[in-house]
Design an enzyme around this catalytic site. Structure first.
Site, PDB file in Angstrom:
ATOM      1  N   GLU A 114      50.813  59.538  31.194  1.00 35.89           N
ATOM      2  CA  GLU A 114      50.244  58.975  29.967  1.00 35.89           C
ATOM      3  C   GLU A 114      50.387  60.022  28.866  1.00 35.89           C
ATOM      4  O   GLU A 114      49.721  61.056  28.885  1.00 35.89           O
ATOM      5  CB  GLU A 114      48.765  58.628  30.152  1.00 35.89           C
ATOM      6  CG  GLU A 114      48.250  57.847  28.949  1.00 35.89           C
ATOM      7  CD  GLU A 114      46.871  58.262  28.460  1.00 35.89           C
ATOM      8  OE1 GLU A 114      46.364  57.612  27.541  1.00 35.89           O
ATOM      9  OE2 GLU A 114      46.296  59.235  28.966  1.00 35.89           O
ATOM     10  N   ASP A 131      36.635  44.656  42.841  1.00 33.07           N
ATOM     11  CA  ASP A 131      36.703  45.662  43.912  1.00 33.07           C
ATOM     12  C   ASP A 131      38.033  45.556  44.651  1.00 33.07           C
ATOM     13  O   ASP A 131      38.842  44.655  44.391  1.00 33.07           O
ATOM     14  CB  ASP A 131      35.515  45.497  44.873  1.00 33.07           C
ATOM     15  CG  ASP A 131      35.275  44.031  45.214  1.00 33.07           C
ATOM     16  OD1 ASP A 131      36.276  43.342  45.503  1.00 33.07           O
ATOM     17  OD2 ASP A 131      34.115  43.564  45.154  1.00 33.07           O
ATOM     18  N   ASN A 164      32.785  40.967  46.576  1.00 29.37           N
ATOM     19  CA  ASN A 164      31.449  41.074  47.195  1.00 29.37           C
ATOM     20  C   ASN A 164      30.328  40.505  46.332  1.00 29.37           C
ATOM     21  O   ASN A 164      29.156  40.651  46.645  1.00 29.37           O
ATOM     22  CB  ASN A 164      31.141  42.518  47.625  1.00 29.37           C
ATOM     23  CG  ASN A 164      30.977  43.431  46.423  1.00 29.37           C
ATOM     24  OD1 ASN A 164      31.150  42.995  45.278  1.00 29.37           O
ATOM     25  ND2 ASN A 164      30.648  44.685  46.665  1.00 29.37           N
ATOM     26  N   ASP A 209      36.319  40.054  42.032  1.00 32.38           N
ATOM     27  CA  ASP A 209      35.113  40.570  42.685  1.00 32.38           C
ATOM     28  C   ASP A 209      34.927  39.856  44.017  1.00 32.38           C
ATOM     29  O   ASP A 209      34.600  38.671  44.053  1.00 32.38           O
ATOM     30  CB  ASP A 209      33.917  40.322  41.748  1.00 32.38           C
ATOM     31  CG  ASP A 209      32.587  40.637  42.405  1.00 32.38           C
ATOM     32  OD1 ASP A 209      32.583  41.412  43.379  1.00 32.38           O
ATOM     33  OD2 ASP A 209      31.564  40.114  41.922  1.00 32.38           O
ATOM     34  N   ASP A 235      29.062  41.215  43.304  1.00 28.43           N
ATOM     35  CA  ASP A 235      28.119  42.006  42.502  1.00 28.43           C
ATOM     36  C   ASP A 235      28.493  42.020  41.014  1.00 28.43           C
ATOM     37  O   ASP A 235      27.914  42.764  40.224  1.00 28.43           O
ATOM     38  CB  ASP A 235      27.998  43.441  43.037  1.00 28.43           C
ATOM     39  CG  ASP A 235      29.318  44.205  42.945  1.00 28.43           C
ATOM     40  OD1 ASP A 235      30.333  43.595  42.510  1.00 28.43           O
ATOM     41  OD2 ASP A 235      29.362  45.384  43.292  1.00 28.43           O
ATOM     42  N   ASP A 284      46.691  60.726  33.967  1.00 31.56           N
ATOM     43  CA  ASP A 284      45.878  60.454  32.788  1.00 31.56           C
ATOM     44  C   ASP A 284      45.829  61.681  31.877  1.00 31.56           C
ATOM     45  O   ASP A 284      45.521  62.788  32.329  1.00 31.56           O
ATOM     46  CB  ASP A 284      44.453  60.105  33.241  1.00 31.56           C
ATOM     47  CG  ASP A 284      43.557  59.771  32.060  1.00 31.56           C
ATOM     48  OD1 ASP A 284      43.831  58.759  31.404  1.00 31.56           O
ATOM     49  OD2 ASP A 284      42.605  60.522  31.790  1.00 31.56           O
TER      50      ASP A 284
HETATM   51  C1  NOJ Z   1      43.238  57.836  28.772  1.00 28.31           C
HETATM   52  C2  NOJ Z   1      42.705  56.608  29.413  1.00 28.31           C
HETATM   53  O1  NOJ Z   1      43.693  55.609  29.383  1.00 28.31           O
HETATM   54  C3  NOJ Z   1      41.462  56.223  28.653  1.00 28.31           C
HETATM   55  O2  NOJ Z   1      40.985  54.960  29.009  1.00 28.31           O
HETATM   56  C4  NOJ Z   1      40.438  57.298  28.894  1.00 28.31           C
HETATM   57  O3  NOJ Z   1      39.290  57.056  28.118  1.00 28.31           O
HETATM   58  C5  NOJ Z   1      40.979  58.677  28.531  1.00 28.31           C
HETATM   59  N1  NOJ Z   1      42.326  58.898  28.988  1.00 28.31           N
HETATM   60  C6  NOJ Z   1      40.115  59.749  29.101  1.00 28.31           C
HETATM   61  O4  NOJ Z   1      40.328  59.864  30.481  1.00 28.31           O
END
Ligand code: NOJ
Length: 559
Positions: free
Chosen positions: A258, A29, A23, A21, A25, A200
């Protein structure tokens, strides 16, 4: 400077909210990440993966995006991002972004417009169904608990689809406009210098016919219905179109998919270069829990369980061998969705250091792309979170109340959750001895009782886990550990022994996976070989029998 071949990548995963971090908060970041690039370079990585940094209401820590074209203000500005990319590139580090393709936030303007106006152009960006006789469209269950269907507040008869939280509606990839929009977003970030994406939840972008209920076999309530919303053939069609367009724009774009539930057959499909999909995929199948150790008096969700070493071995070896000649698997021990593995594997604090080093030796010297999760290189463990709210999860809350009803003390229930829940692996990076571990000057957004290891101490200690990681990642850059053939030896499940071979070079990797001393008969003569990495107490007798202390490991090689 880009990395020539994707198999040379050594990836470091930064959870930006928890790395550094700058800044003050309490939330990490991008300027914080910039300030630690030299640390990452020194560790020996060449690719940086950032978990989501886009504008987000943070219902799911950034995986709920409400604007893909701007950074969350807590993360910094686009200018900070450009500086991060520029500085990283100067050091030979590529940057890859987490791209959430399956869903948006319900605060995204597309969804807001779709909700507000039935004739909205964006209505068809999402997935809607009529209820069946005042009931939900089907019995499919969401990954985050409850149904995948949520009532449209403007239209009592309609429901929208969400695989994760109800504030994260799924995008409708059948709609070519959605597919075009996602390509446009990716191109925008490529223009800002990114070298690739972690896609993702891409395996969920196609869904089956909603008329079909999931067989419930007498179980009550919504049922997670992966067979209807994971890895359908259409996923590959959509993905190909997406990737093909992006590769025409940037030929060497790196794509890490993923694919949480993908088995090896799907991994072959998703990473076969002929199909032009992902370069590599992450599966969650390496790490299965031993369900036989469940306490029947408590809900299953929330109980820390040991690893199934037998399944781990079988899965690793099949991913090692079946992808040979096709692609390189991703090699990882931790990520933001899993509890930190060190806590699971080594229970005795006297064994932690050796276990952390052994796990790195075992995992990263195999064939594939090493992917180190921030903090594992210093032996960070699951922090103990001391408030149930810290888990931000309705299933964790349900476990907690059941556990208290069953007679557990609050502390015990929270400790169990901390050892089994993803949230306890997302706490601040431990940089030094200062308050809040030098992560921030303010109390961090997520904070628990940590194990006290830190970067400053380990930098000063030649025998530290950090210095050992440097050695492992240095070895990993050798062609032998990138291209070399992999052969796992058939040993008891207490041991993990393999060789890597390339031309005349051969490396032997011997790891003791358990908390007992184990003996191993070394094959062949050792006279022409030398030790390149040693971790823990080991001794070799005149008959070439190696005695390995708990969690020790050894790498020796010719050359
Ligand atoms: C997989 C991500 O790694 C996870 O952290 C997330 O909750 C879900 N996809 C939904 O985007």
């Amino acid at each position: 400077m880009g990395i020539k071949k994707y198999q040379d990548r050594i990836i470091y995963q930064v959870y930006p909210k928890s790395f550094k971090d700058a800044n003050g908060d309490g939330i990490g970041d991008l300027r914080g990440v910039i300030s630690k690039l030299d640390y990452l370079k020194d560790l020996g990585i060449n690719t940086l993966w950032l978990n989501p940094i886009f504008v987000s209401p943070q219902v799911d820590n950034g995986y709920d995006v409400s604007n893909y074209y701007a950074l969350d203000e807590k993360m910094g500005t686009l200018r900070d991002f450009d500086e991060l990319v520029k500085n990283a590139h100067k050091l030979g580090i590529d940057v890859i972004l987490d791209f959430v393709v399956n869903h948006t936030s319900d605060q995204h303007p597309w969804f807001k417009d779709a909700l507000a106006n039935p004739d909205s152009l964006y209505r068809d960006y999402y997935i809607w169904q009529k209820g069946r006789h005042d009931a939900l469209p089907n019995n499919w269950g969401s990954f985050f608990g409850g149904s995948v269907w949520e009532k449209d507040p403007q239209d009592e008869d309609s429901y929208y689809f969400h695989l994760f939280d109800k504030r994260m509606p799924d995008l409708n990839w059948r709609n070519p406009e959605v597919r075009r929009s996602m390509i446009d977003i990716a191109k925008f970030w490529i223009d800002h210098g990114v070298d690739g994406f972690r896609l993702d939840a891409f395996i969920h972008i196609a869904k089956a016919d909603f008329a079909q209920n999931m067989p419930s076999h007498g179980k009550k309530g919504p049922q997670v219905a992966e067979m209807f919303f994971a890895n359908l053939p259409l996923v590959q069609t959509y993905l190909h179109e997406f990737i093909h367009n992006l590769r025409e724009y940037k030929a060497d774009l790196f794509i890490l998919g993923e694919a949480a539930s993908a088995d090896i057959d799907l991994a072959v499909d998703y990473t076969d270069p002929k199909k032009e999909l992902c370069d590599t995929v992450v599966t969650f199948r390496y790490f299965e829990n031993d369900q036989s150790k469940l306490n029947p008096a408590l809900p299953a969700f929330g109980q820390p369980l040991p690893l199934r070493i037998d399944i781990f071995k079988d899965t690793m070896v099949s991913w090692q061998k079946r992808l040979q000649g096709i692609s390189y698997p991703t090699l990882y021990l931790n990520n933001h969705d899993l509890p930190r593995i060190l806590t699971k594997v080594a229970k005795n604090s006297a064994h932690k250091k050796a276990a952390a080093k052994m796990l790195a030796t075992l995992m990263y010297l195999q064939r594939g792309l090493a992917c180190v999760y921030y903090g594992e290189e210093i032996g960070m463990e699951a922090a103990v979170l001391d408030k149930i709210e810290d888990f931000e999860d309705q299933q964790a809350t349900a476990f907690y109340h059941e556990a208290l009803k069953a007679g557990l003390a609050k502390e015990e229930a929270l400790k169990m959750l901390s050892e089994s829940h993803k949230m306890a692996s997302r706490t601040p990076m431990q940089w030094n001895h200062a308050e809040y571990y030098g992560f921030s000057a303010t109390k961090p957004w997520k904070y628990g009782k940590e194990n006290g290891v830190n970067v400053a101490d380990e930098q000063a200690d030649p025998s530290s886990i950090l210095n050992y990681y440097r050695q492992v990642l240095h070895l990993k850059q050798k062609p032998l550990f990138i291209e070399g053939n992999f052969v796992l030896e058939d040993t008891s499940d207490d041991l993990y022994v393999y060789t890597r071979m390339l031309n005349d070079s051969i490396a032997y990797i011997i790891c003791n996976l358990c908390d007992k001393t184990v003996k191993y008969q070394v094959k062949g003569s050792l006279s022409d070989k030398h030790i390149v990495l040693q971790n823990g107490n080991l001794s070799l007798d005149e008959d070439n029998v190696l005695t390995l202390a708990p969690f020790s490991s050894l790498v020796f090689m010719t050359e």
